[in-house]
Design a protein around this motif. Sequence first.
Motif, PDB file in Angstrom:
ATOM      1  N   ASP A 167       0.806  -1.221   0.000  1.00 51.19           N
ATOM      2  CA  ASP A 167       0.000   0.000   0.000  1.00 51.19           C
ATOM      3  C   ASP A 167       0.839   1.271   0.000  1.00 51.19           C
ATOM      4  O   ASP A 167       0.449   2.282  -0.597  1.00 51.19           O
ATOM      5  CB  ASP A 167      -0.921   0.028   1.231  1.00 51.19           C
ATOM      6  N   MET A 168       1.973   1.256   0.712  1.00 53.47           N
ATOM      7  CA  MET A 168       2.659   2.502   1.044  1.00 53.47           C
ATOM      8  C   MET A 168       4.014   2.716   0.374  1.00 53.47           C
ATOM      9  O   MET A 168       4.587   3.799   0.504  1.00 53.47           O
ATOM     10  CB  MET A 168       2.842   2.590   2.571  1.00 53.47           C
ATOM     11  N   ASP A 169       4.524   1.712  -0.313  1.00 51.89           N
ATOM     12  CA  ASP A 169       5.825   1.889  -0.968  1.00 51.89           C
ATOM     13  C   ASP A 169       5.752   3.043  -1.968  1.00 51.89           C
ATOM     14  O   ASP A 169       4.871   3.074  -2.830  1.00 51.89           O
ATOM     15  CB  ASP A 169       6.228   0.597  -1.682  1.00 51.89           C
ATOM     16  N   GLY A 170       6.655   3.996  -1.817  1.00 47.49           N
ATOM     17  CA  GLY A 170       6.682   5.161  -2.689  1.00 47.49           C
ATOM     18  C   GLY A 170       5.838   6.319  -2.207  1.00 47.49           C
ATOM     19  O   GLY A 170       5.880   7.409  -2.785  1.00 47.49           O
ATOM     20  N   ARG A 171       5.063   6.107  -1.132  1.00 50.25           N
ATOM     21  CA  ARG A 171       4.189   7.157  -0.611  1.00 50.25           C
ATOM     22  C   ARG A 171       4.695   7.753   0.699  1.00 50.25           C
ATOM     23  O   ARG A 171       4.257   8.829   1.093  1.00 50.25           O
ATOM     24  CB  ARG A 171       2.770   6.602  -0.389  1.00 50.25           C
ATOM     25  N   ILE A 172       5.589   7.028   1.398  1.00 48.70           N
ATOM     26  CA  ILE A 172       6.106   7.486   2.692  1.00 48.70           C
ATOM     27  C   ILE A 172       7.611   7.272   2.740  1.00 48.70           C
ATOM     28  O   ILE A 172       8.191   6.586   1.888  1.00 48.70           O
ATOM     29  CB  ILE A 172       5.425   6.756   3.864  1.00 48.70           C
ATOM     30  N   GLU A 173       8.248   7.849   3.765  1.00 46.95           N
ATOM     31  CA  GLU A 173       9.712   7.791   3.844  1.00 46.95           C
ATOM     32  C   GLU A 173      10.249   6.429   4.267  1.00 46.95           C
ATOM     33  O   GLU A 173      11.324   6.016   3.822  1.00 46.95           O
ATOM     34  CB  GLU A 173      10.234   8.863   4.820  1.00 46.95           C
ATOM     35  N   GLY A 174       9.541   5.726   5.164  1.00 51.04           N
ATOM     36  CA  GLY A 174      10.107   4.475   5.651  1.00 51.04           C
ATOM     37  C   GLY A 174       9.076   3.492   6.174  1.00 51.04           C
ATOM     38  O   GLY A 174       7.953   3.867   6.545  1.00 51.04           O
ATOM     39  N   ILE A 175       9.461   2.218   6.187  1.00 48.12           N
ATOM     40  CA  ILE A 175       8.643   1.133   6.734  1.00 48.12           C
ATOM     41  C   ILE A 175       9.543   0.234   7.562  1.00 48.12           C
ATOM     42  O   ILE A 175      10.591  -0.211   7.078  1.00 48.12           O
ATOM     43  CB  ILE A 175       7.976   0.296   5.620  1.00 48.12           C
ATOM     44  N   ILE A 176       9.162  -0.016   8.812  1.00 48.69           N
ATOM     45  CA  ILE A 176       9.899  -0.970   9.632  1.00 48.69           C
ATOM     46  C   ILE A 176       9.293  -2.347   9.404  1.00 48.69           C
ATOM     47  O   ILE A 176       8.113  -2.571   9.679  1.00 48.69           O
ATOM     48  CB  ILE A 176       9.834  -0.601  11.126  1.00 48.69           C
ATOM     49  N   ARG A 177      10.113  -3.257   8.907  1.00 50.01           N
ATOM     50  CA  ARG A 177       9.635  -4.613   8.623  1.00 50.01           C
ATOM     51  C   ARG A 177       9.731  -5.437   9.906  1.00 50.01           C
ATOM     52  O   ARG A 177      10.779  -5.996  10.229  1.00 50.01           O
ATOM     53  CB  ARG A 177      10.453  -5.258   7.508  1.00 50.01           C
ATOM     54  N   GLY A 178       8.636  -5.488  10.644  1.00 49.23           N
ATOM     55  CA  GLY A 178       8.583  -6.257  11.875  1.00 49.23           C
ATOM     56  C   GLY A 178       7.829  -7.556  11.683  1.00 49.23           C
ATOM     57  O   GLY A 178       7.536  -7.980  10.561  1.00 49.23           O
ATOM     58  N   GLU A 179       7.489  -8.186  12.795  1.00 52.35           N
ATOM     59  CA  GLU A 179       6.747  -9.429  12.744  1.00 52.35           C
ATOM     60  C   GLU A 179       5.264  -9.160  12.467  1.00 52.35           C
ATOM     61  O   GLU A 179       4.806  -8.023  12.529  1.00 52.35           O
ATOM     62  CB  GLU A 179       6.894 -10.173  14.079  1.00 52.35           C
ATOM     63  N   ASP A 180       4.540 -10.236  12.143  1.00 54.53           N
ATOM     64  CA  ASP A 180       3.099 -10.112  11.982  1.00 54.53           C
ATOM     65  C   ASP A 180       2.475  -9.670  13.305  1.00 54.53           C
ATOM     66  O   ASP A 180       2.963 -10.014  14.388  1.00 54.53           O
ATOM     67  CB  ASP A 180       2.484 -11.457  11.567  1.00 54.53           C
ATOM     68  N   CYS A 181       1.399  -8.919  13.224  1.00 52.59           N
ATOM     69  CA  CYS A 181       0.747  -8.395  14.431  1.00 52.59           C
ATOM     70  C   CYS A 181       0.034  -9.528  15.171  1.00 52.59           C
ATOM     71  O   CYS A 181      -0.577 -10.399  14.555  1.00 52.59           O
ATOM     72  CB  CYS A 181      -0.247  -7.304  14.055  1.00 52.59           C
ATOM     73  N   GLN A 182       0.096  -9.492  16.488  1.00 47.83           N
ATOM     74  CA  GLN A 182      -0.435 -10.581  17.305  1.00 47.83           C
ATOM     75  C   GLN A 182      -1.951 -10.532  17.435  1.00 47.83           C
ATOM     76  O   GLN A 182      -2.616 -11.563  17.417  1.00 47.83           O
ATOM     77  CB  GLN A 182       0.196 -10.546  18.701  1.00 47.83           C
TER      78      GLN A 182
END
Length: 332
Positions: free
Chosen positions: A158-173
């Motif tokens: 959804d957000m690649d190219g639209r915001i400065e950064g994404i933290i690639r963490g684990e799936d949400c619990q």
Amino acid sequence: MKTAIYSTTSEDIGLAAEVIAGGGLVAFPTETVYGLGADAMNPEAVAAVYAAKGRPSDNPMIVHIAEQSDLARLTARITEDMKLLMNAMWPGPLTMVVPKSAQVPDRTTGGLDTVAVRMPDNDVALKLIAMSGCPIAAPSANLSGKPSPTRADDVINDMDGRIEGIIRGEDCQVGIESTVVDMTGDTPVILRPGIITAEQLEEALGKPVEYDKALFGKETDEDFKPKSPGMKYKHYAPEAEMIIVSGSRANVEHEIDRIRELKEAEGLKVGVILFEEDGFEEAAHDLFADLRDMDKAGVDLIVAGALDTDDQRGFAVMNRMIRSAGHNIVKV
């Protein structure tokens, strides 16, 4: 705009925090869903969140903090009830709506005189907030109206190219957004149900808790002013048409099979979502991911079995499911 993908190392979280502190946007994991974070005290940064999501500007954001003491920066009135809930539920998937201080920009609150605040139960999120040195306004990190993201790849889509950064963490619990409770009156009022139930809130407070009446109908009035995210607009919607089938388990299964056979005979690709009858936490964890997987699979129609809303967790998941389907429910 090139979007940086950060890991969950302290070094990378520090880099992401510098982006937040500098007025940029970073998506990050929480225990509920991924959030799209900006400095909550910076109106221009918050405006950029609305723009990145395509989000209506009267839809208030939730402000995330790293310490209970941070709440004093956002509100001048911390009641005994608020303290009880903080001590019992934070960090965790509970958001409190409180009177906002003058320091909180109107842009962050959708023009309301209240602010929604929570302390997430996720180490990456807490480190990011603390290292940023500011409260972080963070709605879900998806394009407005789409299913909330519970996996890093969903955010990137959804957000690649639209915001400065994404933290690639684990799936949400948890998998669905936090319970939101309005603490501005004598009686706490749940504005958005979540995995934390009214029963748990009542136990912590030692007093009754009510549900907002808007949870039991359609909020389409243009003059309606939502106090919480997810109260006014169609939310969590997949690209495919979606139908919810409600009734006894046997009738629901029979109707789902009937609809699937009928629509597949018409040449449509049909996806089915049917959780175990008492699998409320599994349903909360999986719903948004399942909706996104259906979109990736290119289904034309999603048929979902309703959950038992007598269970408060089932009620919370159904709140999302009904909005996903645009109130398209078949009773059998």
